[in-house]
Design an enzyme around this catalytic site. Sequence first.
Site, short mmCIF file in Angstrom:
data_model
loop_
_atom_site.label_atom_id
_atom_site.label_comp_id
_atom_site.label_asym_id
_atom_site.label_seq_id
_atom_site.Cartn_x
_atom_site.Cartn_y
_atom_site.Cartn_z
N TRP A 74 -41.06 24.61 26.36
CA TRP A 74 -39.88 25.28 25.83
C TRP A 74 -39.14 24.21 25.05
CZ3 TRP A 74 -34.51 25.13 25.97
CH2 TRP A 74 -33.84 26.32 25.62
N GLU A 484 -22.77 41.15 33.86
CA GLU A 484 -24.19 41.00 34.21
C GLU A 484 -25.05 42.07 33.55
OE1 GLU A 484 -27.69 39.57 36.11
OE2 GLU A 484 -25.81 38.70 35.41
N GLU A 491 -30.65 39.78 27.17
CA GLU A 491 -31.74 38.85 27.47
C GLU A 491 -33.11 39.43 27.13
OE1 GLU A 491 -30.58 35.93 31.14
OE2 GLU A 491 -30.87 38.04 31.63
N LYS A 606 -36.84 30.11 32.48
CA LYS A 606 -36.29 30.51 33.77
C LYS A 606 -35.25 29.54 34.29
CE LYS A 606 -35.97 32.96 37.52
NZ LYS A 606 -35.28 34.25 37.46
#
Length: 611
Positions: A74, A484, A491, A606
């Site tokens: 990443w 959230e 996302e 993650k």
Amino acid sequence: MCGIVAYIGSKPARELLLEGLKRLEYRGYDSAGIAVLNGGIKVARSIGRVAGLEEMISIDSGFDGTVGIAHTRWATHGEPSERNAHPHSDNLKNGHGIHLVHNGIIENYVSLKKYLISKGHEFTSDTDTEVLAHLIGELYDGDLETAVQSALREVTGAYAIAVVCEEEPEVLVVARKGSPLIVGVGKDEYVVASDSSAIVAHTTQAFLLDDETVARLTRDSFRTTTVDNVELTPEIKELEFTLEQIELGNFDHFMLKEIYEQPNTLRTCIQGRVDAVGSKIVLGGVADFEAEIVKAKRILMLGQGTALHAAMIGEYLFEKLAGIPTEVEFASEFRYRNPIVEENTVAIAVSQSGETADTLAAVLEAKRRGALTFGAVNVVGSTISRETDAGVYLRVGPEIGVASTKAFIGQVAVLTMLATYIGRRHHLDRDEMSELLSALEQIPDHISTVLGQSDHILEVTKGVVDRDNWLFLGRGTNYPVALEGALKLKEISYIHAEGMPAAEMKHGPIALIDKGMPVVIVATRGSQYEKVIGNMEEVRSRGGHVIAVATEGDTSIVEHCDDVFYVPDVPEPLQPLVTVVPLQLLAYHAAVLRGKDVDKPRNLAKSVTVE
């Protein structure tokens, strides 16, 4: 945030390394690479997913050795490209065949690079990692372990590395500082990885490397030292989860699997900790600090992303149930101010991985300023769990999906238990506590009820999924739930969404609302129910498409919205544990309908282990 896997033993390294990379791909997936020692060293690197690398080397006999390293990236320094992919090497004409994979950031790489260029080194990538490979090569004098130790003494920053050398084909050297690395111990073999998911298929025994620790591995032995060559004896432990827990099973995506695991993981989280009949909370991880906790004059909550939203719910809980002033801080901002940490402050770090770089740095800063520090983390033995004075594990099992779901439920549950634990020692009435804990024990069944509406949520989503701008609104403990819900949608579906307090909409964002714009409003019955209904009417009068999350039995809500998702009636402090679930499913269905890669959303990894 990258994935590292390395192996030394008697098995074919290629298959084991590729399998490990696939299990770690959620940590990074813009490029991948492998190096295997096999009468020399064979290297391959590719752009994109691990499958591309696998296809590239599938029939190449050069990768048939039994010692190797591999990496899924990443990007932090340098664009995703073949030349920036790992492994990197000390590729001098007279080099030693040193190859390295790295997770983290070498902060002083610019000055080190200038030094190495002056010594004749030529660089072929834009990465900080290549600088470290060259530095090890520059310091190599026949002993790879010593060269790694010497190089790391010159490095500023964070790292988890695995290093091999053509001149020492029977040796694998690994090290860490600030980025996780675990060593699995088998019979005459070692499997090294960024987390346990790449190890558990091969051994159940492992040890964690501490910060600034180096391990020299051969097939039949290992030695661990500090970077200053002081010998250490690590504690070998059983891994905390099984292979079955990280398999996809009958689900299409890990995110969906983890959403559906939430009833069972919440039961595990509260099991043995909640005694509703006796009005007791049992938290072994904080018992030694009970006196300090009870004396707390201020709670400081630290987190990022989903963990920050859980912390925001914690703020409401600690003030309502424990009566303690509580503040929530973006961990990434906290240590770059001059934060005031008064006497009797308790700082709580909230993190799924326990490795989040910003959260770790913030909690260490709070500790330096005199706060008692606690961790609410999921991964056993993680850095935050070791650096804090005490804490409570979430116990929700491994979370593979990049978009966190069951960890959020675990975080909210742990903060609820902790707030109740303190509240009972302050002013919380025994009967009130017993009623709340009894309701908490029923939440897993309530979540199962919400999951039964997945098909209905899918049908509603189909009608609005083509819209590119959404709002999520809530009040009280459901305001962080709105945040959230918006985050989940952003996302994994790449839909622009904003979450905000419902009343804040009138102070500017209401200008965004046009005909058909989806506005998701958490409108459960509670202390601000009538005010939320008013907010819904404000949206409808401007043409917005209102999707309500409402309490079962509230038939009148349909007069104020276009669609409704019902959740069971639970006490107000516990509502986020059920109201978040339909928003998770909404985001999941939206991403699938839009054809997105749910478990590997673009640009995300993650565990954010670098700043």
